[in-house]
Design a protein around this motif. Structure first.
Motif, PDB file in Angstrom:
ATOM      1  N   GLU A  79      -6.353  -0.175   1.929  1.00  0.00           N
ATOM      2  CA  GLU A  79      -6.712  -0.757   0.240  1.00  0.00           C
ATOM      3  C   GLU A  79      -6.508   0.475  -0.616  1.00  0.00           C
ATOM      4  OE1 GLU A  79      -9.893  -3.999   0.689  1.00  0.00           O
ATOM      5  OE2 GLU A  79     -10.638  -2.390   0.083  1.00  0.00           O
ATOM      6  N   TYR A  80      -6.079   0.384  -1.853  1.00  0.00           N
ATOM      7  CA  TYR A  80      -6.115   1.255  -3.126  1.00  0.00           C
ATOM      8  C   TYR A  80      -6.351   0.928  -4.278  1.00  0.00           C
ATOM      9  CZ  TYR A  80      -1.427   2.584  -0.359  1.00  0.00           C
ATOM     10  OH  TYR A  80      -1.429   3.182   1.199  1.00  0.00           O
ATOM     11  N   ALA A  81      -7.234   2.031  -4.440  1.00  0.00           N
ATOM     12  CA  ALA A  81      -7.826   1.858  -6.405  1.00  0.00           C
ATOM     13  C   ALA A  81      -7.320   1.915  -7.452  1.00  0.00           C
ATOM     14  CB  ALA A  81      -8.941   3.414  -6.448  1.00  0.00           C
ATOM     15  N   GLN A  82      -7.510   0.946  -8.341  1.00  0.00           N
ATOM     16  CA  GLN A  82      -6.754   0.339  -8.927  1.00  0.00           C
ATOM     17  C   GLN A  82      -7.389   1.026 -10.582  1.00  0.00           C
ATOM     18  OE1 GLN A  82      -3.788  -2.767  -8.665  1.00  0.00           O
ATOM     19  NE2 GLN A  82      -6.059  -4.163  -8.322  1.00  0.00           N
ATOM     20  N   ALA A  83      -6.654   1.149 -11.826  1.00  0.00           N
ATOM     21  CA  ALA A  83      -7.766   1.017 -13.069  1.00  0.00           C
ATOM     22  C   ALA A  83      -8.732   0.376 -13.336  1.00  0.00           C
ATOM     23  CB  ALA A  83      -6.915   1.913 -14.076  1.00  0.00           C
ATOM     24  N   HIS A  84      -8.326  -0.744 -12.887  1.00  0.00           N
ATOM     25  CA  HIS A  84      -9.040  -2.215 -13.379  1.00  0.00           C
ATOM     26  C   HIS A  84      -8.734  -3.547 -12.698  1.00  0.00           C
ATOM     27  CE1 HIS A  84      -9.269  -0.366 -17.965  1.00  0.00           C
ATOM     28  NE2 HIS A  84      -7.424  -0.387 -17.394  1.00  0.00           N
ATOM     29  N   GLY A  85      -9.791  -3.650 -12.441  1.00  0.00           N
ATOM     30  CA  GLY A  85      -9.600  -5.168 -11.099  1.00  0.00           C
ATOM     31  C   GLY A  85     -10.040  -4.511  -9.804  1.00  0.00           C
ATOM     32  N   ARG A  86     -10.300  -4.846  -8.652  1.00  0.00           N
ATOM     33  CA  ARG A  86     -10.678  -5.072  -7.565  1.00  0.00           C
ATOM     34  C   ARG A  86      -9.340  -4.502  -6.720  1.00  0.00           C
ATOM     35  NH1 ARG A  86     -10.601 -10.691  -4.472  1.00  0.00           N
ATOM     36  NH2 ARG A  86      -8.883 -10.845  -5.469  1.00  0.00           N
ATOM     37  N   PRO A  87      -9.635  -3.776  -5.887  1.00  0.00           N
ATOM     38  CA  PRO A  87      -8.593  -1.765  -5.405  1.00  0.00           C
ATOM     39  C   PRO A  87      -7.309  -3.089  -4.730  1.00  0.00           C
ATOM     40  CG  PRO A  87     -10.293  -1.677  -3.970  1.00  0.00           C
ATOM     41  CD  PRO A  87     -10.746  -2.815  -5.424  1.00  0.00           C
ATOM     42  N   PHE A  88      -6.123  -2.642  -5.036  1.00  0.00           N
ATOM     43  CA  PHE A  88      -4.810  -3.630  -4.212  1.00  0.00           C
ATOM     44  C   PHE A  88      -4.998  -3.235  -2.339  1.00  0.00           C
ATOM     45  CE2 PHE A  88      -0.442  -2.676  -2.629  1.00  0.00           C
ATOM     46  CZ  PHE A  88      -0.118  -4.333  -2.730  1.00  0.00           C
ATOM     47  N   ARG A  89      -5.189  -3.982  -1.679  1.00  0.00           N
ATOM     48  CA  ARG A  89      -4.458  -4.176  -0.598  1.00  0.00           C
ATOM     49  C   ARG A  89      -3.057  -3.963  -0.343  1.00  0.00           C
ATOM     50  NH1 ARG A  89      -9.266  -7.514   2.943  1.00  0.00           N
ATOM     51  NH2 ARG A  89      -9.986  -5.868   2.178  1.00  0.00           N
ATOM     52  N   ALA A  90      -3.402  -3.134   0.501  1.00  0.00           N
ATOM     53  CA  ALA A  90      -1.570  -2.987   1.257  1.00  0.00           C
ATOM     54  C   ALA A  90      -1.299  -3.706   2.712  1.00  0.00           C
ATOM     55  CB  ALA A  90      -1.315  -1.596   0.969  1.00  0.00           C
ATOM     56  N   VAL A  91      -2.835  -3.272   2.937  1.00  0.00           N
ATOM     57  CA  VAL A  91      -2.471  -3.952   4.381  1.00  0.00           C
ATOM     58  C   VAL A  91      -3.633  -4.710   5.052  1.00  0.00           C
ATOM     59  CG1 VAL A  91      -2.001  -3.041   7.220  1.00  0.00           C
ATOM     60  CG2 VAL A  91      -0.624  -1.793   5.164  1.00  0.00           C
ATOM     61  N   GLN A  92      -4.044  -5.429   5.936  1.00  0.00           N
ATOM     62  CA  GLN A  92      -5.034  -6.503   5.915  1.00  0.00           C
ATOM     63  C   GLN A  92      -4.600  -6.963   7.226  1.00  0.00           C
ATOM     64  OE1 GLN A  92      -5.819  -9.396   3.158  1.00  0.00           O
ATOM     65  NE2 GLN A  92      -5.898 -11.414   4.546  1.00  0.00           N
ATOM     66  N   ASN A  93      -5.823  -6.533   8.152  1.00  0.00           N
ATOM     67  CA  ASN A  93      -5.949  -7.024   9.877  1.00  0.00           C
ATOM     68  C   ASN A  93      -5.157  -6.860  10.282  1.00  0.00           C
ATOM     69  OD1 ASN A  93      -9.298  -7.426   8.320  1.00  0.00           O
ATOM     70  ND2 ASN A  93      -8.147  -9.754   7.833  1.00  0.00           N
ATOM     71  N   LEU A  94      -4.530  -5.485  10.429  1.00  0.00           N
ATOM     72  CA  LEU A  94      -2.646  -4.771  11.363  1.00  0.00           C
ATOM     73  C   LEU A  94      -3.187  -4.732  12.658  1.00  0.00           C
ATOM     74  CD1 LEU A  94      -0.139  -5.282  11.390  1.00  0.00           C
ATOM     75  CD2 LEU A  94      -0.495  -3.140  10.532  1.00  0.00           C
TER      76      LEU A  94
ATOM     77  N   SER B  74       2.215   2.587   4.353  1.00  0.00           N
ATOM     78  CA  SER B  74       0.857   2.456   3.933  1.00  0.00           C
ATOM     79  C   SER B  74       0.430   2.110   5.241  1.00  0.00           C
ATOM     80  CB  SER B  74       0.360   1.437   3.230  1.00  0.00           C
ATOM     81  OG  SER B  74      -0.035   1.792   1.977  1.00  0.00           O
ATOM     82  N   VAL B  75       1.201   1.434   6.156  1.00  0.00           N
ATOM     83  CA  VAL B  75       0.802   1.735   7.877  1.00  0.00           C
ATOM     84  C   VAL B  75       1.099   3.123   8.376  1.00  0.00           C
ATOM     85  CG1 VAL B  75       1.607   0.641  10.386  1.00  0.00           C
ATOM     86  CG2 VAL B  75       1.075  -1.135   8.240  1.00  0.00           C
ATOM     87  N   LEU B  76       1.594   3.546   7.814  1.00  0.00           N
ATOM     88  CA  LEU B  76       2.381   5.239   8.043  1.00  0.00           C
ATOM     89  C   LEU B  76       1.692   5.850   8.033  1.00  0.00           C
ATOM     90  CD1 LEU B  76       6.467   5.379   7.876  1.00  0.00           C
ATOM     91  CD2 LEU B  76       5.489   4.982  10.718  1.00  0.00           C
ATOM     92  N   LYS B  77       1.319   5.939   6.543  1.00  0.00           N
ATOM     93  CA  LYS B  77       0.081   6.556   6.013  1.00  0.00           C
ATOM     94  C   LYS B  77      -1.615   7.301   6.967  1.00  0.00           C
ATOM     95  CE  LYS B  77       2.249   6.836   1.567  1.00  0.00           C
ATOM     96  NZ  LYS B  77       1.883   6.119   0.134  1.00  0.00           N
ATOM     97  N   ALA B  78      -2.192   5.518   6.826  1.00  0.00           N
ATOM     98  CA  ALA B  78      -2.447   5.607   7.773  1.00  0.00           C
ATOM     99  C   ALA B  78      -2.644   6.555   8.883  1.00  0.00           C
ATOM    100  CB  ALA B  78      -3.527   3.952   7.874  1.00  0.00           C
TER     101      ALA B  78
END
Length: 342
Positions: A12-27, A49-53
């Motif tokens: 997930e990545y933080a966003q200025a407003h609202g919930r974090p942006f989920r880039a990868v889910q349950n992989l 995002s997978v590679l970064k993790a």
């Protein structure tokens, strides 16, 4: 032997407003020694995002990454075992330093060589392994004196310097001339086999994914929507997204009619996406529904089951995350306006 295990990885990545942006889910997936797993998807699907993790550049929101069956491996031990080959060979090497410096530094830092003659020999051997000879001449040069293909060979040699168990290849040939892409891919394939490397090959190119991997995962908006043996996924795609990817990339020998039909499929999917975009609430139903030619009422009500539904009766593990196969169907419906390949 399993070199790297990924379990329920979420990024997930933080966003200025609202919930974090989920880039990868349950992989979840495994990387095995001596094998290549391809991760395929368009830009924005979550591949980077997978590679970064996996390279520890971002901290996952949840999930496990097990190296050699062990959880919590970090620091120098993890960096030695998991190495990256970056997409851009022109930006991945410091132009101020010689090739010798780029290769000698990881050798010394990881204890793979001692200073002096031992490091000299190790640098020369790395260059020979990636077919850069005469090694002494190449080692004295700086990156700007090499071609793009030669730079990528140096980047591969640098990744091999710590003797890793896992190699992460981030579209390693996408910025190279077509004439040398096959050479680099063959080099990676040979090194994987000779060194028993577990290779994760990230790409948007279905053709190379098929020919240089034993298994393919197709990713869309952070989820794996299809997974299976490479030939089956490419030649008999089950998920509508994989079908659209295949239709958008006709083979070199495709007829003018096949190219036209592929373009018609892309335009139809884009029109459907644009028409329904305002009606779709993010997180409701199937993520691919705005672009899917086969969207049904069930697709809008809830997403497909968390476990991938069987998509073929071959027993080979070919699976697709799609309501089309909820009732045990195994045949993939034909895309609209798409003719069967001759």
């Amino acid at each position: 032997m399993t070199a790297l295990e990924v379990r329920d990885l979420t990024v997930e990545y933080a966003q200025a407003h609202g919930r974090p942006f989920r880039a990868v889910q349950n992989l979840s997936f495994d990387l095995r020694a001596g094998q290549t797993l391809a991760l395929v998807g368009e830009s924005g699907s979550g591949k980077s995002s997978v590679l970064k993790a996996l390279s520890r550049l971002v901290r996952p929101a949840q999930g496990q990454i097990l190296l050699g069956g062990r959880e919590g491996v970090r620091g120098k031990e993890y960096r030695r075992a998991v190495q990256m080959v970056f997409q851009d060979p022109f930006a991945s090497l410091n132009p101020s330093h010689t090739i010798d410096h780029h290769l000698r530094r990881p050798l010394l830092a990881t204890g793979r060589a001692r200073r002096g003659a031992d490091a000299d020999a190790a640098v020369a051997e790395l260059l020979r392994q990636v077919n850069l000879t005469p090694a002494a001449d190449v080692a004295r040069k700086r990156p700007h004196e090499l071609s793009g293909g030669q730079r990528q060979r140096v980047a591969i040699a640098r990744a091999l310097a710590p003797a890793p168990d896992v190699l992460l290849a981030d579209e390693p040939v996408s910025m190279l001339d077509v004439s040398i892409r096959l050479e680099i891919l063959n080099l990676l394939d040979d090194l994987k086999r000779d060194r028993r490397l577990a290779l994760l090959y990230v790409t948007h190119d279905l053709a190379t994914a098929r020919h240089f991997s034993s298994e393919i995962m197709v990713m869309y908006r952070g989820e794996v929507v299809e997974r299976g043996p490479s030939d089956e996924v490419i030649l008999s795609p089950k998920h509508p997204y994989t079908q659209l990817l295949a239709a958008a990339a006709p083979s070199a020998g495709a007829t003018r009619e096949q190219v036209r039909d592929a373009r018609a499929v892309r335009l139809a999917a884009r029109a459907k996406r644009d028409a329904e975009r305002r009606e779709i609430v993010v997180g409701d139903g199937c993520r691919f529904r705005p672009r899917c030619p086969f969207a049904m009422d069930s697709c809008a009500q809830r997403p497909p089951e968390a476990q991938l539904s069987p998509a073929s009766g071959t027993g080979t593990g070919h699976r697709a995350l799609c309501w089309l196969y909820a009732d045990g169907a195994t045949a993939a419906p034909a895309l609209p306006q798409q003719k069967a390949a001759s």
